[in-house]
Motif scaffolding. Structure first.
Motif, PDB file in Angstrom:
ATOM      1  N   LYS A   1     -17.946 -22.235  14.079  1.00  0.00           N
ATOM      2  CA  LYS A   1     -17.057 -22.251  12.916  1.00  0.00           C
ATOM      3  C   LYS A   1     -15.587 -22.285  13.305  1.00  0.00           C
ATOM      4  O   LYS A   1     -14.827 -23.092  12.752  1.00  0.00           O
ATOM      5  N   ASP A   2     -15.164 -21.414  14.197  1.00  0.00           N
ATOM      6  CA  ASP A   2     -13.740 -21.371  14.556  1.00  0.00           C
ATOM      7  C   ASP A   2     -13.260 -22.714  15.092  1.00  0.00           C
ATOM      8  O   ASP A   2     -12.191 -23.198  14.722  1.00  0.00           O
ATOM      9  N   THR A   3     -14.059 -23.320  15.962  1.00  0.00           N
ATOM     10  CA  THR A   3     -13.697 -24.622  16.531  1.00  0.00           C
ATOM     11  C   THR A   3     -13.643 -25.685  15.440  1.00  0.00           C
ATOM     12  O   THR A   3     -12.690 -26.462  15.361  1.00  0.00           O
ATOM     13  N   ALA A   4     -14.667 -25.720  14.589  1.00  0.00           N
ATOM     14  CA  ALA A   4     -14.748 -26.745  13.540  1.00  0.00           C
ATOM     15  C   ALA A   4     -13.607 -26.620  12.546  1.00  0.00           C
ATOM     16  O   ALA A   4     -12.952 -27.619  12.219  1.00  0.00           O
ATOM     17  N   VAL A   5     -13.353 -25.428  12.059  1.00  0.00           N
ATOM     18  CA  VAL A   5     -12.307 -25.243  11.039  1.00  0.00           C
ATOM     19  C   VAL A   5     -10.938 -25.617  11.601  1.00  0.00           C
ATOM     20  O   VAL A   5     -10.169 -26.336  10.950  1.00  0.00           O
ATOM     21  N   GLN A   6     -10.632 -25.166  12.808  1.00  0.00           N
ATOM     22  CA  GLN A   6      -9.333 -25.511  13.396  1.00  0.00           C
ATOM     23  C   GLN A   6      -9.214 -27.008  13.628  1.00  0.00           C
ATOM     24  O   GLN A   6      -8.170 -27.604  13.380  1.00  0.00           O
ATOM     25  N   PHE A   7     -10.303 -27.620  14.090  1.00  0.00           N
ATOM     26  CA  PHE A   7     -10.274 -29.060  14.345  1.00  0.00           C
ATOM     27  C   PHE A   7     -10.097 -29.846  13.045  1.00  0.00           C
ATOM     28  O   PHE A   7      -9.351 -30.826  13.006  1.00  0.00           O
ATOM     29  N   ILE A   8     -10.744 -29.424  11.981  1.00  0.00           N
ATOM     30  CA  ILE A   8     -10.572 -30.088  10.678  1.00  0.00           C
ATOM     31  C   ILE A   8      -9.112 -29.969  10.223  1.00  0.00           C
ATOM     32  O   ILE A   8      -8.509 -30.947   9.785  1.00  0.00           O
TER      33      ILE A   8
ATOM     34  N   ALA B   1     -15.666 -25.999   4.762  1.00  0.00           N
ATOM     35  CA  ALA B   1     -15.956 -25.508   6.117  1.00  0.00           C
ATOM     36  C   ALA B   1     -15.879 -23.983   6.170  1.00  0.00           C
ATOM     37  O   ALA B   1     -16.717 -23.334   6.806  1.00  0.00           O
ATOM     38  N   ASN B   2     -14.898 -23.408   5.497  1.00  0.00           N
ATOM     39  CA  ASN B   2     -14.747 -21.945   5.486  1.00  0.00           C
ATOM     40  C   ASN B   2     -15.820 -21.250   4.661  1.00  0.00           C
ATOM     41  O   ASN B   2     -16.119 -20.077   4.906  1.00  0.00           O
ATOM     42  N   ALA B   3     -16.407 -21.949   3.699  1.00  0.00           N
ATOM     43  CA  ALA B   3     -17.405 -21.321   2.826  1.00  0.00           C
ATOM     44  C   ALA B   3     -18.701 -20.985   3.557  1.00  0.00           C
ATOM     45  O   ALA B   3     -19.400 -20.049   3.179  1.00  0.00           O
TER      46      ALA B   3
ATOM     47  N   SER C   1     -26.290 -30.450  12.384  1.00  0.00           N
ATOM     48  CA  SER C   1     -26.075 -29.082  11.921  1.00  0.00           C
ATOM     49  C   SER C   1     -24.788 -29.073  11.089  1.00  0.00           C
ATOM     50  O   SER C   1     -24.000 -30.023  11.121  1.00  0.00           O
ATOM     51  N   PHE C   2     -24.562 -27.985  10.362  1.00  0.00           N
ATOM     52  CA  PHE C   2     -23.348 -27.892   9.549  1.00  0.00           C
ATOM     53  C   PHE C   2     -22.107 -28.043  10.425  1.00  0.00           C
ATOM     54  O   PHE C   2     -21.185 -28.782  10.085  1.00  0.00           O
ATOM     55  N   GLY C   3     -22.071 -27.364  11.568  1.00  0.00           N
ATOM     56  CA  GLY C   3     -20.919 -27.453  12.471  1.00  0.00           C
ATOM     57  C   GLY C   3     -20.721 -28.855  13.012  1.00  0.00           C
ATOM     58  O   GLY C   3     -19.595 -29.339  13.105  1.00  0.00           O
ATOM     59  N   GLN C   4     -21.816 -29.517  13.367  1.00  0.00           N
ATOM     60  CA  GLN C   4     -21.724 -30.894  13.844  1.00  0.00           C
ATOM     61  C   GLN C   4     -21.220 -31.826  12.740  1.00  0.00           C
ATOM     62  O   GLN C   4     -20.442 -32.738  13.004  1.00  0.00           O
ATOM     63  N   LEU C   5     -21.660 -31.587  11.511  1.00  0.00           N
ATOM     64  CA  LEU C   5     -21.216 -32.393  10.378  1.00  0.00           C
ATOM     65  C   LEU C   5     -19.708 -32.236  10.158  1.00  0.00           C
ATOM     66  O   LEU C   5     -18.991 -33.211   9.932  1.00  0.00           O
ATOM     67  N   MET C   6     -19.212 -31.015  10.267  1.00  0.00           N
ATOM     68  CA  MET C   6     -17.773 -30.786  10.126  1.00  0.00           C
ATOM     69  C   MET C   6     -17.004 -31.493  11.248  1.00  0.00           C
ATOM     70  O   MET C   6     -15.969 -32.116  11.005  1.00  0.00           O
ATOM     71  N   ALA C   7     -17.532 -31.427  12.473  1.00  0.00           N
ATOM     72  CA  ALA C   7     -16.886 -32.112  13.594  1.00  0.00           C
ATOM     73  C   ALA C   7     -16.911 -33.623  13.383  1.00  0.00           C
ATOM     74  O   ALA C   7     -15.921 -34.317  13.656  1.00  0.00           O
ATOM     75  N   HIS C   8     -18.020 -34.138  12.884  1.00  0.00           N
ATOM     76  CA  HIS C   8     -18.147 -35.578  12.624  1.00  0.00           C
ATOM     77  C   HIS C   8     -17.081 -36.054  11.640  1.00  0.00           C
ATOM     78  O   HIS C   8     -16.447 -37.095  11.862  1.00  0.00           O
TER      79      HIS C   8
END
Length: 177
Positions: free
Chosen positions: A104-111, A41-43, A59-66
């Protein structure tokens, strides 16, 4: 002779005291999976979080959230613990996943939060839940099946995310066991 016999018994008994449980194995691999997922996610640069290799893909962000939403739910079902509330942006995305982008910030923190919850859930999970069918009636999975199936789900989608990175010319992080 007695000392040799006692020593032999001690050496034979040590492995019995240090056996690794199924929970220990799951916890070890979930931690490693979480670390790699955060690294993936950070990359991806923040400006590429809306990138889709094809219009039909998340999208990449949606995939991380999923990944994080699914893991959070699976770890809750497996353990019986109540997952923490969804962050506002993620809750909005779950209601309209086709239109809402995840930054990104939302996704990384949520992961990070989802894997922290999963590590807690596995640690605190009663041993009996490992072999007991738990969660929604339409799923029919034991606690250990929830954890293994969503561990696999994460690996599948993280691999997909790594392809997104490569399409942007970014070398994905390597897995550390």
């Amino acid at each position: 002779m007695k000392k040799c016999l006692l020593f032999a018994l001690f050496v034979a008994a040590v492995p019995a005291f240090s056996q690794t449980t199924q929970k220990d194995v799951l916890l070890k691999h979930w931690k490693a999976s979480g670390e790699l997922t955060v690294a993936v996610a950070n990359a991806m640069p923040a400006e590429n979080y809306s990138f889709r290799p094809a219009p039909e893909e998340m999208s990449f962000g949606q995939l991380m959230a999923h990944i994080a939403v699914a893991d959070r739910g699976a770890c809750g079902a497996a353990s019986g613990l109540t997952p923490p509330a969804l962050p506002a942006k993620i809750a909005e995305w779950t209601k309209d996943s086709e239109k809402v982008e995840v930054d990104k910030d939302t996704a990384v923190q949520f992961i990070k939060d989802a894997f922290e919850f999963c590590n807690k859930a596995i640690t605190e999970m009663p041993a009996a839940r490992m072999d007991t069918v738990v969660g929604p009636a339409n799923r029919n999975l034991t606690g250990s099946e929830w954890l293994w199936s969503y561990f696999t789900h994460t690996a599948h989608h993280r691999g997909q995310a790594e392809v997104y990175l490569r399409l942007k010319g970014i070398k994905p992080p390597t897995y550390a066991f």
